[in-house]
Design an enzyme around this catalytic site. Structure first.
Site, short mmCIF file in Angstrom:
data_model
loop_
_atom_site.label_atom_id
_atom_site.label_comp_id
_atom_site.label_asym_id
_atom_site.label_seq_id
_atom_site.Cartn_x
_atom_site.Cartn_y
_atom_site.Cartn_z
N GLU A 102 45.14 44.72 34.31
CA GLU A 102 45.08 43.26 34.30
C GLU A 102 44.31 42.68 33.11
O GLU A 102 44.44 41.49 32.80
CB GLU A 102 44.44 42.75 35.59
CG GLU A 102 42.97 43.03 35.73
CD GLU A 102 42.39 42.42 37.00
OE1 GLU A 102 41.46 41.62 36.88
OE2 GLU A 102 42.86 42.75 38.11
N HIS A 131 43.93 37.53 40.15
CA HIS A 131 42.50 37.72 40.42
C HIS A 131 41.88 36.39 40.83
O HIS A 131 40.86 35.94 40.29
CB HIS A 131 41.78 38.29 39.18
CG HIS A 131 40.60 39.15 39.55
ND1 HIS A 131 40.45 40.43 39.07
CD2 HIS A 131 39.54 38.92 40.35
CE1 HIS A 131 39.32 40.95 39.56
NE2 HIS A 131 38.76 40.04 40.33
N ARG A 145 39.96 46.05 43.53
CA ARG A 145 40.07 46.46 42.13
C ARG A 145 41.43 47.13 41.93
O ARG A 145 41.88 47.92 42.75
CB ARG A 145 38.95 47.42 41.74
CG ARG A 145 37.57 46.77 41.58
CD ARG A 145 37.55 45.84 40.37
NE ARG A 145 36.24 45.24 40.14
CZ ARG A 145 35.87 44.04 40.59
NH1 ARG A 145 36.71 43.34 41.34
NH2 ARG A 145 34.68 43.55 40.33
#
Length: 327
Positions: free
Chosen positions: A262, A294, A233
């Site tokens: 993000e 991601h 994360r």
């Protein structure tokens, strides 16, 4: 039962149509869930959301007022959900606790190898007919020390791969994995992990305790030239502190599949737009930084597991039974 699926890309739609239960009726929306888009869930009994959707109290309250009774996360992390508010409103929340941990582990190791052996640079050089090796010098992973923060399923999968390279592994977690200890890893205090690791990889959830676990203080304790990888994360890292550490050579290589801000960037094509995030743009200026959007979870096997477990969670809600994935 009708379900509104937010942040739904083409691959999400195809996956749910292929692997989800036929009795579930999905409506797909490319938009992320927030206060502006929550109205799309009107007439639905559940919403299905992803890592960057907004599940704060105001959004949950609006969903509850429309008759939504369940939030189905198609991810393992739940730091974007106000669980206290969900309980207060009587909303059930379920997640996908594990989906192909090997996918994230393999991406982690791919980033380590790419940064170390500078494969991204070599690829571009050869395409330009430049076969010189200057500037591409790497190091052997064998015999080096890797520090893993978090030894859940993804951390364990990563550890097994790195052990195969002949690396020494130092781990930190509130709960030790006995099988890993038998395999030869050592659980140590964070201070020892910072000081002795040649590379550090983050595999812990984002909680108030782990927020900015990588900061000025922890970076100062690390080896000069340390490699840092984050496929967990974005909020685990204080990005401005990391930029300073890149500038003063404390960090020798940085691999990020996640980024604290993000939500405004990842999972969309912004190639025709100007990006206003100056911190992110600064990261991109460093030649020893590798960023992916991601992507670590993104394998066929992981998508299938996500859809099937999410489907099971929704069917359990429909039947008013518990399945073990509730939060």
């Amino acid at each position: 039962m009708k379900i509104a699926v937010f942040s739904a890309k083409k691959y999400d739609q195809e996956s749910f149509r292929q692997w989800a239960d036929d009795s579930l009726e999905f409506s797909f929306f490319d938009a992320p869930l927030n206060q502006h888009s929550a109205g799309f869930a009107q007439g639905c009994q559940a919403v299905c959301v992803f890592v960057n959707d907004d599940l704060s109290k105001p959004v949950l309250a609006e969903l509850s007022a429309m008759g939504v009774g369940m939030v189905a996360l198609r991810c393992a992390g739940f730091n974007n959900v106000d669980l206290a508010a969900a309980r207060e409103l009587g909303l059930r929340v379920a997640r996908v606790p594990a989906y192909s941990p090997e996918a994230v582990a393999e991406h982690t190791v791919a980033m380590i190898l790419c940064l170390n052996r500078k494969l991204h640079k070599a690829y571009n050089r050869v395409r330009d007919d430049n076969f010189a090796l200057d500037g591409l010098l790497g190091f052997n992973l064998h015999g080096k020390t890797a520090g893993l923060i978090g030894t859940g399923r993804i951390g364990v999968a990563t550890a097994k791969i790195l052990l195969g390279f002949g690396m020494r592994l130092l781990c930190y977690d509130i709960k030790k994995d006995q099988d890993l200890e038998k395999a030869g890893v050592s659980y140590v205090p964070l201070e020892q992990l910072w000081a002795q690791s040649d590379m550090i990889s983050l595999h812990c959830p984002l909680t108030p305790q782990t927020q900015h676990i990588i900061n000025d203080h922890s970076l100062a304790q690390m080896k000069d030239g340390v490699m840092l990888i984050n496929t967990s994360r974005g909020g685990l890292i204080d990005t401005k502190a990391v930029i300073k550490a890149l500038k003063n050579r404390k960090i020798g290589h940085l691999g990020l599949d996640v980024y604290e801000q993000e939500a405004d960037l990842f999972f969309q094509d912004l190639s025709g737009q100007l990006i206003d995030d100056e911190v992110f743009k600064r990261l991109l200026t460093f030649p020893n930084v590798l960023i992916t959007g991601h992507q670590a979870f993104f394998t066929q096997e992981a998508l299938q597991q996500i859809c099937q477990v999410t489907s099971d969670n929704l069917l359990a809600f429909k039947a008013n039974r518990l399945i073990g994935n509730e939060l």
